[in-house]
Design a protein around this motif. Sequence first.
Motif, PDB file in Angstrom:
ATOM      1  N   LEU A   6       4.566  -5.043 -10.755  1.00 39.77           N
ATOM      2  CA  LEU A   6       4.996  -5.235  -9.389  1.00 39.77           C
ATOM      3  C   LEU A   6       4.620  -6.936  -9.279  1.00 39.77           C
ATOM      4  O   LEU A   6       3.480  -7.084  -9.449  1.00 39.77           O
ATOM      5  CB  LEU A   6       4.459  -4.621  -8.200  1.00 39.77           C
ATOM      6  N   VAL A   7       5.425  -7.751  -9.115  1.00 36.02           N
ATOM      7  CA  VAL A   7       5.209  -9.018  -8.946  1.00 36.02           C
ATOM      8  C   VAL A   7       5.160  -9.654  -7.630  1.00 36.02           C
ATOM      9  O   VAL A   7       6.589  -9.266  -6.853  1.00 36.02           O
ATOM     10  CB  VAL A   7       5.825  -9.971  -9.875  1.00 36.02           C
ATOM     11  N   ALA A   8       4.417 -10.413  -7.042  1.00 33.21           N
ATOM     12  CA  ALA A   8       4.648 -10.950  -5.746  1.00 33.21           C
ATOM     13  C   ALA A   8       5.968 -11.897  -5.640  1.00 33.21           C
ATOM     14  O   ALA A   8       6.240 -12.653  -6.695  1.00 33.21           O
ATOM     15  CB  ALA A   8       3.462 -11.735  -5.391  1.00 33.21           C
ATOM     16  N   PRO A   9       6.758 -11.903  -4.597  1.00 24.91           N
ATOM     17  CA  PRO A   9       7.870 -12.931  -4.571  1.00 24.91           C
ATOM     18  C   PRO A   9       7.388 -14.380  -4.577  1.00 24.91           C
ATOM     19  O   PRO A   9       8.266 -15.164  -4.667  1.00 24.91           O
ATOM     20  CB  PRO A   9       8.396 -12.570  -3.411  1.00 24.91           C
ATOM     21  N   THR A  10       6.314 -14.802  -4.476  1.00 25.32           N
ATOM     22  CA  THR A  10       5.788 -16.181  -4.258  1.00 25.32           C
ATOM     23  C   THR A  10       4.740 -16.052  -5.408  1.00 25.32           C
ATOM     24  O   THR A  10       4.260 -15.172  -6.184  1.00 25.32           O
ATOM     25  CB  THR A  10       5.166 -16.529  -3.002  1.00 25.32           C
ATOM     26  N   GLU A  11       4.215 -17.322  -5.825  1.00 30.00           N
ATOM     27  CA  GLU A  11       3.156 -17.432  -6.581  1.00 30.00           C
ATOM     28  C   GLU A  11       1.717 -17.142  -5.992  1.00 30.00           C
ATOM     29  O   GLU A  11       0.996 -16.975  -6.952  1.00 30.00           O
ATOM     30  CB  GLU A  11       3.039 -19.150  -6.985  1.00 30.00           C
ATOM     31  N   LYS A  12       1.615 -17.298  -4.805  1.00 27.45           N
ATOM     32  CA  LYS A  12       0.339 -16.865  -4.103  1.00 27.45           C
ATOM     33  C   LYS A  12       0.233 -15.240  -4.168  1.00 27.45           C
ATOM     34  O   LYS A  12       1.149 -14.549  -3.837  1.00 27.45           O
ATOM     35  CB  LYS A  12       0.609 -17.403  -2.686  1.00 27.45           C
TER      36      LYS A  12
ATOM     37  N   ILE B 213      -0.414 -11.773  -2.635  1.00 25.36           N
ATOM     38  CA  ILE B 213      -0.091 -11.161  -1.359  1.00 25.36           C
ATOM     39  C   ILE B 213      -0.991  -9.927  -1.493  1.00 25.36           C
ATOM     40  O   ILE B 213      -0.806  -8.944  -2.179  1.00 25.36           O
ATOM     41  CB  ILE B 213       1.167 -10.902  -1.443  1.00 25.36           C
ATOM     42  N   ILE B 214      -2.113  -9.905  -0.289  1.00 25.62           N
ATOM     43  CA  ILE B 214      -2.597  -8.609  -0.173  1.00 25.62           C
ATOM     44  C   ILE B 214      -2.356  -7.932   1.081  1.00 25.62           C
ATOM     45  O   ILE B 214      -2.208  -8.406   2.126  1.00 25.62           O
ATOM     46  CB  ILE B 214      -4.300  -9.356   0.218  1.00 25.62           C
ATOM     47  N   LEU B 215      -1.984  -6.762   1.007  1.00 24.65           N
ATOM     48  CA  LEU B 215      -1.329  -5.915   1.868  1.00 24.65           C
ATOM     49  C   LEU B 215      -2.467  -5.259   2.781  1.00 24.65           C
ATOM     50  O   LEU B 215      -3.505  -5.050   2.322  1.00 24.65           O
ATOM     51  CB  LEU B 215      -0.629  -4.667   1.225  1.00 24.65           C
ATOM     52  N   PRO B 216      -2.047  -5.102   4.029  1.00 24.29           N
ATOM     53  CA  PRO B 216      -3.046  -4.445   4.947  1.00 24.29           C
ATOM     54  C   PRO B 216      -3.449  -3.102   4.552  1.00 24.29           C
ATOM     55  O   PRO B 216      -2.656  -2.482   3.774  1.00 24.29           O
ATOM     56  CB  PRO B 216      -2.416  -4.450   6.247  1.00 24.29           C
TER      57      PRO B 216
ATOM     58  N   HIS C 214       5.735   1.473   2.844  1.00 18.84           N
ATOM     59  CA  HIS C 214       7.048   0.652   2.774  1.00 18.84           C
ATOM     60  C   HIS C 214       7.234  -0.352   3.742  1.00 18.84           C
ATOM     61  O   HIS C 214       7.801  -1.601   3.350  1.00 18.84           O
ATOM     62  CB  HIS C 214       8.198   1.727   2.948  1.00 18.84           C
ATOM     63  N   ALA C 215       6.552  -0.303   5.029  1.00 15.14           N
ATOM     64  CA  ALA C 215       6.896  -1.122   5.818  1.00 15.14           C
ATOM     65  C   ALA C 215       6.058  -2.437   5.354  1.00 15.14           C
ATOM     66  O   ALA C 215       6.419  -3.635   5.849  1.00 15.14           O
ATOM     67  CB  ALA C 215       6.418  -0.707   7.256  1.00 15.14           C
ATOM     68  N   ALA C 216       4.593  -2.140   5.025  1.00 14.77           N
ATOM     69  CA  ALA C 216       3.907  -3.303   4.543  1.00 14.77           C
ATOM     70  C   ALA C 216       4.430  -4.089   3.330  1.00 14.77           C
ATOM     71  O   ALA C 216       4.482  -5.326   3.111  1.00 14.77           O
ATOM     72  CB  ALA C 216       2.493  -2.614   4.231  1.00 14.77           C
ATOM     73  N   LEU C 217       5.090  -3.136   2.412  1.00 10.38           N
ATOM     74  CA  LEU C 217       5.698  -4.029   1.382  1.00 10.38           C
ATOM     75  C   LEU C 217       6.626  -4.783   1.739  1.00 10.38           C
ATOM     76  O   LEU C 217       6.937  -5.986   1.167  1.00 10.38           O
ATOM     77  CB  LEU C 217       6.296  -2.943   0.420  1.00 10.38           C
ATOM     78  N   LYS C 218       7.643  -4.217   2.599  1.00  8.71           N
ATOM     79  CA  LYS C 218       8.757  -5.149   3.350  1.00  8.71           C
ATOM     80  C   LYS C 218       8.459  -6.231   3.805  1.00  8.71           C
ATOM     81  O   LYS C 218       8.943  -7.347   3.869  1.00  8.71           O
ATOM     82  CB  LYS C 218       9.706  -4.159   4.130  1.00  8.71           C
ATOM     83  N   LYS C 219       7.674  -6.208   4.701  1.00 11.44           N
ATOM     84  CA  LYS C 219       6.681  -7.439   5.426  1.00 11.44           C
ATOM     85  C   LYS C 219       6.412  -8.419   4.639  1.00 11.44           C
ATOM     86  O   LYS C 219       6.273  -9.645   4.898  1.00 11.44           O
ATOM     87  CB  LYS C 219       5.802  -6.787   6.628  1.00 11.44           C
TER      88      LYS C 219
END
Length: 129
Positions: free
Chosen positions: A3-9, A11-14, A107-112
């Motif tokens: 799983l790769v973040a959509p940006t270079e930064k 991403i930490i999910l809540p 799923h909501a956290a991933l989408k957000k």
Amino acid sequence: MKLVAPTEKDIILPAIWTSAAVEVQYRKRLQALVDEMCGSTLYWITAAWKKGPPVSTLAEDADPVAVLRATLEQLQEHWSNRIDDVAVGIAEGFAQSSMRYSDTAFHAALKKAGFTVPFTLTEGMEEAF
């Protein structure tokens, strides 16, 4: 698949917390079972007591203490079996409701966070559930 973040930064999910509503529903089902057991026990012990309270005379045929003891033993067996029968259903309902809630929140956290990869449970996750 990684799983790769959509940006270079990064991403930490809540954190995904459990649902208070699912817990309340679980507690209500358990409490209803306990209330049913208490009502039944009170009813049958009262009936046995009215048949022959322990202060009755020794001349009577049945020993009132033995009658109460036998009633309690029957109730213990009945409720032990009843709880064994319904406990699995209550636990499965709680686990399924918790899983549905957690999946939806995840799923909501991933989408957000911008992830569009569909999430499916692995074999190990299914086993843990």
